[in-house]
Write an enzyme that holds these catalytic residues in place. Structure first.
Site, PDB file in Angstrom:
ATOM      1  CE  LYS A 298      -4.161   1.938   2.063  1.00 11.66           C
ATOM      2  NZ  LYS A 298      -3.830   3.348   2.081  1.00 11.66           N
TER       3      LYS A 298
ATOM      4  NE  ARG B  76      -6.789   4.444  -6.967  1.00 10.54           N
ATOM      5  CZ  ARG B  76      -7.814   3.790  -6.423  1.00 10.54           C
ATOM      6  NH1 ARG B  76      -8.210   4.093  -5.201  1.00 10.54           N
ATOM      7  NH2 ARG B  76      -8.451   2.848  -7.068  1.00 10.54           N
TER       8      ARG B  76
ATOM      9  NE  ARG C 188     -15.089   2.722   2.027  1.00  8.08           N
ATOM     10  CZ  ARG C 188     -13.936   3.344   1.812  1.00  8.08           C
ATOM     11  NH1 ARG C 188     -12.813   2.670   1.782  1.00  8.08           N
ATOM     12  NH2 ARG C 188     -13.902   4.639   1.631  1.00  8.08           N
TER      13      ARG C 188
ATOM     14  CG  PHE D 233      -2.886  -0.402  -7.724  1.00 11.64           C
ATOM     15  CD1 PHE D 233      -4.240  -0.396  -7.991  1.00 11.64           C
ATOM     16  CD2 PHE D 233      -2.333   0.644  -7.010  1.00 11.64           C
ATOM     17  CE1 PHE D 233      -5.041   0.643  -7.563  1.00 11.64           C
ATOM     18  CE2 PHE D 233      -3.122   1.698  -6.565  1.00 11.64           C
ATOM     19  CZ  PHE D 233      -4.484   1.704  -6.849  1.00 11.64           C
TER      20      PHE D 233
ATOM     21  CE  LYS E 244      -8.507   1.541   4.462  1.00 13.77           C
ATOM     22  NZ  LYS E 244      -9.053   2.787   4.046  1.00 13.77           N
TER      23      LYS E 244
ATOM     24  NE  ARG F 149      -9.816   7.946  -2.307  1.00 11.77           N
ATOM     25  CZ  ARG F 149     -10.928   8.157  -1.582  1.00 11.77           C
ATOM     26  NH1 ARG F 149     -11.476   9.341  -1.548  1.00 11.77           N
ATOM     27  NH2 ARG F 149     -11.457   7.166  -0.904  1.00 11.77           N
TER      28      ARG F 149
ATOM     29  CD  GLU G  43      -1.757   5.656  -3.895  1.00 10.88           C
ATOM     30  OE1 GLU G  43      -1.049   6.410  -3.193  1.00 10.88           O
ATOM     31  OE2 GLU G  43      -3.000   5.697  -3.885  1.00 10.88           O
TER      32      GLU G  43
HETATM   33  P1  AMP Z   1      -7.538   4.792   2.125  1.00  3.26           P
HETATM   34  O1  AMP Z   1      -7.298   6.030   1.308  1.00  3.26           O
HETATM   35  O2  AMP Z   1      -6.830   4.795   3.425  1.00  3.26           O
HETATM   36  O3  AMP Z   1      -9.025   4.473   2.209  1.00  3.26           O
HETATM   37  O4  AMP Z   1      -6.894   3.541   1.336  1.00  3.26           O
HETATM   38  C1  AMP Z   1      -7.249   3.242   0.023  1.00  3.26           C
HETATM   39  C2  AMP Z   1      -6.282   3.929  -0.900  1.00  3.26           C
HETATM   40  O5  AMP Z   1      -5.005   3.315  -0.847  1.00  3.26           O
HETATM   41  C3  AMP Z   1      -6.654   3.838  -2.344  1.00  3.26           C
HETATM   42  O6  AMP Z   1      -7.620   4.803  -2.681  1.00  3.26           O
HETATM   43  C4  AMP Z   1      -5.321   4.104  -3.029  1.00  3.26           C
HETATM   44  O7  AMP Z   1      -5.177   5.504  -3.215  1.00  3.26           O
HETATM   45  C5  AMP Z   1      -4.295   3.681  -2.005  1.00  3.26           C
HETATM   46  N1  AMP Z   1      -3.444   2.553  -2.429  1.00  3.26           N
HETATM   47  C6  AMP Z   1      -2.118   2.476  -2.239  1.00  3.26           C
HETATM   48  N2  AMP Z   1      -1.616   1.338  -2.715  1.00  3.26           N
HETATM   49  C7  AMP Z   1      -2.656   0.640  -3.231  1.00  3.26           C
HETATM   50  C8  AMP Z   1      -2.777  -0.619  -3.872  1.00  3.26           C
HETATM   51  N3  AMP Z   1      -1.739  -1.419  -4.067  1.00  3.26           N
HETATM   52  N4  AMP Z   1      -4.027  -0.998  -4.270  1.00  3.26           N
HETATM   53  C9  AMP Z   1      -5.099  -0.220  -4.066  1.00  3.26           C
HETATM   54  N5  AMP Z   1      -5.036   0.987  -3.474  1.00  3.26           N
HETATM   55  C10 AMP Z   1      -3.829   1.419  -3.052  1.00  3.26           C
END
Ligand code: AMP
Length: 509
Positions: free
Chosen positions: A212, A217, A373, A301, A379, A232, A261
């Site tokens: 991650k 994004r 989602r 990714f 994650k 995003r 990313e």
């Molecule tokens: P969050 O923003 O904390 O809800 O986590 C989701 C976000 O992680 C996604 O919207 C991506 O921007 C980011 N992300 C980073 N690495 C990855 C990955 N390998 N696959 C999917 N999302 C990722």
């Protein structure tokens, strides 16, 4: 359509807590719009401008003293003026934009001025959020909500979908697809407190584990020689990231949409702290100069479109195979297909030790759930973090006198609706953050007490904390231990914040 009719609809939306009543108010407005205007009506009632940013600061919005007595402004006229404002560039453009805003506001009634100010400043989020807008389009033109949702995710916005639904019903919605060059809503990840929980959530299916990346994004679109990049929240950042544009342009495919990313890496390959990548992407200074100081790297990714074929409904396994053929490994996220949770745990530890934020586990059979989602991505982060909404803020004392400092944190409560408070924090804020939040919360203020300023619950903040405990201090019955701010999340709206159920689960309560 008169702008005044939009004001009426937006007042009806703000005046009720009932979702159905909100839907009805918006559906009425959509139905009574002319075909040429219905997209604008949908956009304005979602708080979105087709021009995205007008480049007008909030100061410029305060200066107006005049107002019209009777409403005469047409929605289409407002759009034309917004087009002129957004199109003003170069020398003298600041003054020209301010003049156009002044003239427009002077022609509006006071109620219309409130709506216009909110739109220009990007502050109208009174509940006409996507979910309500989707239902309203479905109700107004008698089309299935599922078809509307799909179309909005692929078109990126409600406006073209409302126009299509009005013009050609469900058949017209079905023709809306992913287009190289037009951003769509990215897929989001669910979260789990540990690798074991993530495996459970993914239902024992075969999975990939990916690093991650804590960057920005970016959705990259390539069509022939043209490359465009979107964040995003679908903001275009093509001009700010020339090295990413060059990387994508060098790929052999003619038409391509990639998801990934963008991150600033140090020479040894470790990621810089998020602030470094964030500042680089947000900066409007000369990108050619910035890239020499803070170069960024794209790490993709997913692949969503390739040479005329949409891949959204193909399984992740197949999409990844095509990604690996199309994009060289230096521009791909680290990934493995672990045999089980033990092996996955080893990757998690290795990548976290290498400075990354955590991992994302992905079902190999999952399709790409645009804008949702989806159940296919989960994650896992090593520390506990939550995205919460700021409910109120307290004036600081001592060194922080004159600054809005201690923030009150709320989580969403999907059962009861609304937000519930879980704690407060003044920790983790840098001096810049304090400056920024003092301005921001002053703008969002709805009630100014001597000590506590209550704000419109719109600003999302990411906090880290050490644990969750039961507490009688807050109505939620829960409190966060040692909450500290990591950053403000401008890419998330309050309806995307974490829920009280997530907090309870994290605390094992
Ligand atoms: P969050 O923003 O904390 O809800 O986590 C989701 C976000 O992680 C996604 O919207 C991506 O921007 C980011 N992300 C980073 N690495 C990855 C990955 N390998 N696959 C999917 N999302 C990722």
């Amino acid at each position: 359509m008169l702008l005044a009719e939009l004001v009426t609809a937006s007042t009806r939306v703000a005046a009720t807590r009932s979702r159905n009543a909100k839907v009805e108010a918006i559906a009425d407005a959509l139905r009574s719009a002319e075909p040429a205007e219905v997209g604008l009506v949908a956009a304005y009632l979602s708080g979105v401008l087709p021009q995205r940013r007008l480049g007008v600061g909030w100061r410029g919005l305060r200066e107006v003293s005049q107002s019209a007595e009777h409403p005469t402004l047409q929605v289409a006229e407002v759009d034309a003026v917004f087009g002129q404002i957004a199109g003003a560039h170069g020398e003298g453009s600041v003054a020209r934009r301010a003049g156009l805003v002044r003239d427009l506001l002077a022609r509006a009634t006071e109620a219309e001025q409130r709506l216009l100010r909110g739109l220009i400043a990007g502050e109208i989020r009174q509940g006409a959020l996507d979910g309500v807008m989707l239902k309203a389009i479905a109700a107004a033109f008698d089309v299935p909500e599922g078809a509307v949702r799909r179309a909005v995710m692929l078109a990126g916005y409600a406006a073209p979908v409302a126009a299509a639904a009005m013009a050609g019903g469900e058949a017209a919605l079905d023709t809306i697809g992913l287009q190289a060059g037009r951003p769509m809503r990215p897929m989001l990840a669910a979260s789990a407190p540990s690798i074991g929980d993530a495996f459970e959530e993914l239902g024992g299916a075969e999975v990939a584990i990916e690093c991650k990346i804590d960057g920005i994004r970016v959705q990259a679109h390539k069509l022939d020689d043209e490359v465009r990049l979107f964040t995003r929240s679908l903001e275009e950042v093509t001009d700010r990231l020339p090295e990413v544009v060059e990387a994508v342009a060098s790929l052999p495919a003619r038409a391509l949409v990639l998801d990934g990313e963008v991150v600033a890496l140090r020479p040894d390959g470790r990621p810089e702290p998020f602030q470094v990548t964030g500042a680089r992407t947000a900066s409007r200074k000369d990108p050619q100069q910035l890239r020499t100081v803070t170069p960024v790297t794209p790490l993709f990714f997913d692949i969503l479109h390739h040479a005329g074929a949409d891949l959204l409904d193909r399984p992740a396994r197949e999409r990844h195979a095509l990604l690996a053929e199309t994009v060289p490994s230096q521009w791909r996220v680290a990934r493995a297909e672990p045999a089980g949770a033990t092996e996955a745990q080893q990757h998690f530890e290795e990548w976290v030790a290498a400075g990354h934020e955590g991992v994302v586990l992905k079902r190999l059979d999952s399709t790409y759930a645009a804008g949702r989602r989806g159940a296919g991505w989960v994650k896992v982060k090593p520390r506990h973090t939550l995205d919460l909404v700021v409910l109120a803020v307290e004036w600081g004392s001592g060194r922080r006198r004159g600054k809005l400092s201690n923030i009150h944190l709320g989580a969403r409560d999907p059962q009861a609706g609304g937000l519930v408070m879980l704690g407060k924090t003044f920790k983790g804020m840098t001096d810049e953050m304090l400056e920024w939040q003092t301005r921001r919360f002053d703008e969002l203020a709805v009630e100014r007490g001597d000590h506590v300023v209550t704000v419109r619950p719109e600003q999302v903040v990411e906090v880290a904390f050490d644990g969750v405990q039961r507490s009688t201090r807050y109505p939620s019955g829960l409190a966060l231990r040692f909450a500290r701010v990591i950053r403000y999340r401008d890419d998330k709206s309050a309806d995307e914040a974490d829920t009280i159920d997530t907090v309870r689960a994290l605390g094992g309560l």
